[in-house]
Design an enzyme around this catalytic site. Structure first.
Site, PDB file in Angstrom:
ATOM      1  N   GLY A 214       1.566  -1.681  -4.354  1.00  0.00           N
ATOM      2  CA  GLY A 214       0.402  -1.970  -3.507  1.00  0.00           C
ATOM      3  C   GLY A 214       0.379  -1.842  -1.760  1.00  0.00           C
ATOM      4  O   GLY A 214       1.839  -1.514  -1.469  1.00  0.00           O
ATOM      5  N   PRO A 215      -0.181  -1.868  -1.715  1.00  0.00           N
ATOM      6  CA  PRO A 215      -0.715  -1.377  -0.079  1.00  0.00           C
ATOM      7  C   PRO A 215      -0.099  -2.572   0.691  1.00  0.00           C
ATOM      8  O   PRO A 215       0.547  -3.470   0.384  1.00  0.00           O
ATOM      9  CB  PRO A 215      -2.202  -1.574   0.432  1.00  0.00           C
ATOM     10  N   PRO A 216       1.035  -1.997   2.109  1.00  0.00           N
ATOM     11  CA  PRO A 216       1.662  -2.871   3.105  1.00  0.00           C
ATOM     12  C   PRO A 216       0.720  -4.401   3.311  1.00  0.00           C
ATOM     13  O   PRO A 216      -0.641  -4.106   3.523  1.00  0.00           O
ATOM     14  CB  PRO A 216       2.128  -2.109   4.059  1.00  0.00           C
ATOM     15  N   GLY A 219       1.249  -9.085  -0.116  1.00  0.00           N
ATOM     16  CA  GLY A 219       2.237 -10.235  -0.389  1.00  0.00           C
ATOM     17  C   GLY A 219       3.610 -10.247  -1.659  1.00  0.00           C
ATOM     18  O   GLY A 219       3.189 -10.686  -2.051  1.00  0.00           O
ATOM     19  N   LYS A 220       3.589  -8.425  -2.053  1.00  0.00           N
ATOM     20  CA  LYS A 220       4.396  -8.247  -2.541  1.00  0.00           C
ATOM     21  C   LYS A 220       6.236  -9.082  -2.783  1.00  0.00           C
ATOM     22  O   LYS A 220       6.630  -9.544  -3.516  1.00  0.00           O
ATOM     23  CB  LYS A 220       5.138  -6.717  -2.127  1.00  0.00           C
ATOM     24  N   GLU A 436     -23.457   1.949  22.962  1.00  0.00           N
ATOM     25  CA  GLU A 436     -22.782   1.374  22.048  1.00  0.00           C
ATOM     26  C   GLU A 436     -24.527   1.237  21.366  1.00  0.00           C
ATOM     27  O   GLU A 436     -24.965   0.085  20.602  1.00  0.00           O
ATOM     28  CB  GLU A 436     -22.056  -0.173  22.723  1.00  0.00           C
ATOM     29  N   HIS A 439     -26.184   2.363  18.565  1.00  0.00           N
ATOM     30  CA  HIS A 439     -24.501   1.878  17.874  1.00  0.00           C
ATOM     31  C   HIS A 439     -25.684   0.977  17.437  1.00  0.00           C
ATOM     32  O   HIS A 439     -26.555   1.165  15.743  1.00  0.00           O
ATOM     33  CB  HIS A 439     -23.521   1.689  17.146  1.00  0.00           C
ATOM     34  N   ASP A 517     -16.340   9.042  16.649  1.00  0.00           N
ATOM     35  CA  ASP A 517     -17.048   8.879  15.819  1.00  0.00           C
ATOM     36  C   ASP A 517     -17.934  10.919  15.620  1.00  0.00           C
ATOM     37  O   ASP A 517     -18.177  10.703  13.771  1.00  0.00           O
ATOM     38  CB  ASP A 517     -18.527   8.762  16.587  1.00  0.00           C
TER      39      ASP A 517
HETATM   40  P1  ADP Z   1       4.766  -6.388   1.293  1.00  0.00           P
HETATM   41  O1  ADP Z   1       6.156  -6.919   0.847  1.00  0.00           O
HETATM   42  O2  ADP Z   1       3.544  -6.479   0.495  1.00  0.00           O
HETATM   43  O3  ADP Z   1       3.961  -6.023   2.598  1.00  0.00           O
HETATM   44  P2  ADP Z   1       4.876  -9.260   2.486  1.00  0.00           P
HETATM   45  O4  ADP Z   1       4.976  -9.891   1.553  1.00  0.00           O
HETATM   46  O5  ADP Z   1       5.941  -9.540   3.580  1.00  0.00           O
HETATM   47  O6  ADP Z   1       3.634  -8.211   2.018  1.00  0.00           O
HETATM   48  O7  ADP Z   1       3.702  -9.771   2.986  1.00  0.00           O
HETATM   49  C1  ADP Z   1       3.796 -10.718   4.728  1.00  0.00           C
HETATM   50  C2  ADP Z   1       3.052 -12.180   4.891  1.00  0.00           C
HETATM   51  O8  ADP Z   1       2.314 -11.696   4.794  1.00  0.00           O
HETATM   52  C3  ADP Z   1       3.841 -12.924   3.945  1.00  0.00           C
HETATM   53  O9  ADP Z   1       5.361 -13.268   4.568  1.00  0.00           O
HETATM   54  C4  ADP Z   1       2.674 -13.992   4.157  1.00  0.00           C
HETATM   55  O10 ADP Z   1       2.726 -14.466   5.383  1.00  0.00           O
HETATM   56  C5  ADP Z   1       1.808 -12.865   4.720  1.00  0.00           C
HETATM   57  N1  ADP Z   1       0.641 -13.110   3.036  1.00  0.00           N
HETATM   58  C6  ADP Z   1       0.757 -11.473   2.911  1.00  0.00           C
HETATM   59  N2  ADP Z   1      -0.418 -11.727   1.474  1.00  0.00           N
HETATM   60  C7  ADP Z   1      -0.059 -13.210   0.799  1.00  0.00           C
HETATM   61  C8  ADP Z   1      -1.169 -13.712  -0.017  1.00  0.00           C
HETATM   62  N3  ADP Z   1      -1.153 -12.959  -0.819  1.00  0.00           N
HETATM   63  N4  ADP Z   1      -0.550 -14.590  -0.367  1.00  0.00           N
HETATM   64  C9  ADP Z   1      -0.249 -15.467   1.256  1.00  0.00           C
HETATM   65  N5  ADP Z   1       0.162 -15.062   2.433  1.00  0.00           N
HETATM   66  C10 ADP Z   1      -0.032 -14.114   2.160  1.00  0.00           C
HETATM   67 ZN    ZN Z   2     -19.168   5.689  19.321  1.00  0.00          ZN
END
Ligand code: ADP
Ligand code: ZN
Ligand code: MG
Length: 636
Positions: A214-216, A219-220, A436, A439, A517
């Protein structure tokens, strides 16, 4: 990387200088200590009295001496007198003292030459030895430390594994919100760790590896910690990039260390973050393979094969590029489970906001639902960060609790940038206001456009002069199912800024402010043509999703169409852009009156909320249905 190396070297250089200075201080005191100890060998024995050499000779002549023990190695003699049998007198001898022996013989005095040093001398020597030993140990320690500072050049083979171990992560599934499917899938892993019998009893093999994709910021890492927390097992974590080192073999030895430590602490979780840093396809990438990385990967594969399914170690890895991973990593018995951790949808964002609002003081006015609706595309980390920004702003403004105002400011700050001081009234400010409002007006008058949230000409860091912000329709954002009509209106809205500039100031006066834009317009229009089949070229996909160049996959992307088709694509992209621009110009010239009024208001107030903007426009025009409905939406 380069700067980092340089820093370590200069650091070790100063520590060398420091340690040599330190060394000299120690050597200096050692010499002083030696002097004290050698100078007064009998210093410890205070009961002894002294006699001078001439006195001794006199006493011998007088027949008062009972016994003499000579210690030639120390040039002293210990003398016992006849009338003072208890005391032993020490006499310092000259190097040559022939008359002593003669006199002793002449006077019948018991004269004995002793070789062995007496106890106090032994003590002295022992002390000296101890001091020397201490100095040598110190020297060795100093040497060791300097050599360590010099980039571990001497002992890199036995490198210290750079992994962290947390005995208790303290994170529970309750702390993770918005990724319910992933949580459900991983609930099983917790059961594996807690009650492996349940699975092994019926012959089921417990999976070894789970890959979180998953993207950064979704919450991985948090999820992996929650698994360890729920199961109550230790959590070992290392980042893939930490495996890859300058020295060949370090990565592999780190992998070995990590797995050895984990085996000692089983059951446990091993978490490998950014596994793509080491797990990229072997033998690929710009400039050929990287031996070190491949060795590390091989070691990882070997270790994963090296333990049986029920050893109680479960490896969780995270990546946002599963497509670049080596096939061998994804084989059964390795990371054979993939769990997708996606950006949260509306409900997910709401859940995450609830988690992070737990420990914050929120004004009852603040509606988490409204925030969730306003933040499509935010990751969990973005939401957590945004709420924290709001809390900081609240503290700075000396308020008791976070109000909707701080939340709005925090969202803008996270998405657009820090707000700067407003411009003074000038031609530039007028131009930005027109741009603006252009837009914003199109956002308000187009049938398929999402409604305006606010328009502002308060500049932001990063060269943003102002912006018109929409409230996106969460259903469309979360599903990603944008219609052709929506995309066309989006392009028209985006061209609105330039269209007003040209309408008001003339072709010669348009500015570069529309560069962003135009970029957005080109990308959107091109995607419509080449990926979504939304042009006259028909329902064909001409390009795969953005073929960004990265290490680990072939970098010569081949276009899937001929030169002839490329020209047609360009033609279609241009047709879309021109069509939308004409539309924007038309609407703007029909609405000059309201534009001028809105611009004056914007220059005076710097910001106009969507609600008020719509009301003013409604005095001149009938608003489309979507816009009327949105007036209610924006309120709650
Ligand atoms: P990843 O590892 O996917 O890049 P992280 O787990 O390090 O992301 O998430 C960074 C912070 O963002 C966590 O410590 C938490 O505070 C918050 N966060 C991210 N996803 C969640 C989630 N699903 N629920 C609650 N907090 C989250
Ligand atoms: Zn513009
Ligand atoms: Mg992470």
């Amino acid at each position: 990387m380069k700067a980092f190396r340089k820093q370590t070297y200069s650091k070790s250089a100063t520590s060398n200088k420091m340690s040599s200075r330190h060394l000299w201080r120690i050597l200096g005191s050692w010499i002083i200590a030696q002097g004290v100890l050698l100078g007064n060998p009998a210093v410890a024995d205070t009961a002894e009295k002294t006699l001078s050499y001439s006195q001794l000779l006199q006493n011998m002549d007088d027949g008062e001496v009972e016994e003499i023990d000579a210690y030639p190695s120390q040039n002293i003699a210990k003398v016992t007198l006849k009338d003072d049998g208890e005391s032993i007198y020490t006499v310092n001898l000259f190097e040559y003292h022939p008359e002593l022996l003669e006199k002793a013989r002449a006077n019948n005095i018991d004269y004995e030459v002793k070789k062995a040093p007496d106890s106090s001398l032994a003590m002295g020597l022992m002390l000296n030895l101890l001091v020397i030993l201490a100095v040598i140990t110190l020297l060795l320690m100093l040497l060791r430390r300097t050599s360590q500072a010099q980039g571990n050049a001497l002992n890199f083979g036995k490198s210290k594994a750079r992994f962290q171990m947390e005995a208790k992560t303290g994170v529970l599934f309750d702390d993770v919100a918005g990724i319910e499917e992933a949580k459900e899938e991983l609930q099983e892993v917790v059961t594996f760790l807690k009650q492996p019998e349940r699975f092994t009893a019926i012959g089921a093999k417990i999976p070894k590896g789970v890959l979180l994709v998953g993207p950064p910021g979704t919450g991985k890492t948090l999820l992996a910690k929650a698994i360890a927390g729920e199961a109550g097992v230790p959590f070992f974590s290392i980042s893939g990039s930490e495996f890859v080192e300058m020295f060949v073999g370090v990565g592999a030895s780190r992998v070995r260390d990590l797995f050895r430590k984990a085996k000692e602490n089983a059951p446990c979780i091993i978490f490998i973050d950014e596994i793509d840093a080491v797990g990229r396809k072997r033998g690929a990438g710009i400039g050929g393979g990287n031996d070190e990385r491949e060795q590390t990967l091989n070691q990882l594969l070997t270790e994963m094969d090296g333990f049986e399914g029920n050893s109680g170690i479960i490896i969780i890895a995270a990546t946002n590029r599963p497509d670049v991973l080596d096939g061998a990593l994804l084989r059964p018995g390795r990371f054979d489970r993939q769990v997708t951790v996606d950006l949260p949808a509306y409900n997910g964002r709401l859940g995450i906001l609830e988690v992070h609002a737990r420990n914050k003081k929120l004004d009852p006015e603040v509606s988490l639902e409204r925030i969730a609706r306003r933040t499509p595309g935010f990751s969990g980390a973005d939401l957590a960060n945004m709420l924290n920004e709001a809390a900081i702003l609240t503290a700075r403004r000396r308020k008791e609790a976070i109000t909707p105002l701080e939340v709005d400011d925090a969202i803008d700050r996270v998405t657009i940038g820090l707000s700067l001081t407003p411009l003074l009234d000038s031609k530039k400010k007028r131009l930005i206001a027109f741009h603006e409002v252009g837009h914003a007006l199109l956002m308000t008058l187009l049938k398929h456009s999402d409604p305006l949230n606010k328009v502002t000409i308060i500049p932001r860091s990063g060269g943003v002069g102002g912006f018109a912000q929409q409230i996106f329709d969460e259903n469309m954002v979360d599903s990603g199912l944008y219609t052709r009509a929506w995309l066309m209106d989006r392009i028209t809205v985006t061209l609105g800024g330039r269209a007003v500039e040209e309408e008001v100031f003339g072709k010669a006066e348009v500015t570069m402010g529309a560069a962003n834009d135009l970029q957005v317009v080109s990308n959107l229009a091109r995607e419509m043509v080449t990926r979504y089949g939304m042009s006259d070229l028909g329902p064909v996909a001409l390009e795969s999703p953005s073929g960004e160049v990265f290490l680990g996959r072939s970098w010569q992307t081949q276009s899937e169409y001929s030169e002839e088709v490329a020209a047609k694509i360009d033609h279609q992209v241009r047709a879309i852009a021109f069509h939308c621009y004409e539309e924007a110009r038309k609407i703007i010239s029909e609405n000059r009156a309201v534009i001028d009024r809105l611009v004056d208001l914007l220059i005076e107030r710097e910001t106009i909320e969507g609600e008020e903007f719509r009301q003013i426009v409604a005095e001149y025009r009938q608003l489309p249905e979507k816009q009327l409905a949105s007036i209610n939406l924006a309120k709650n």
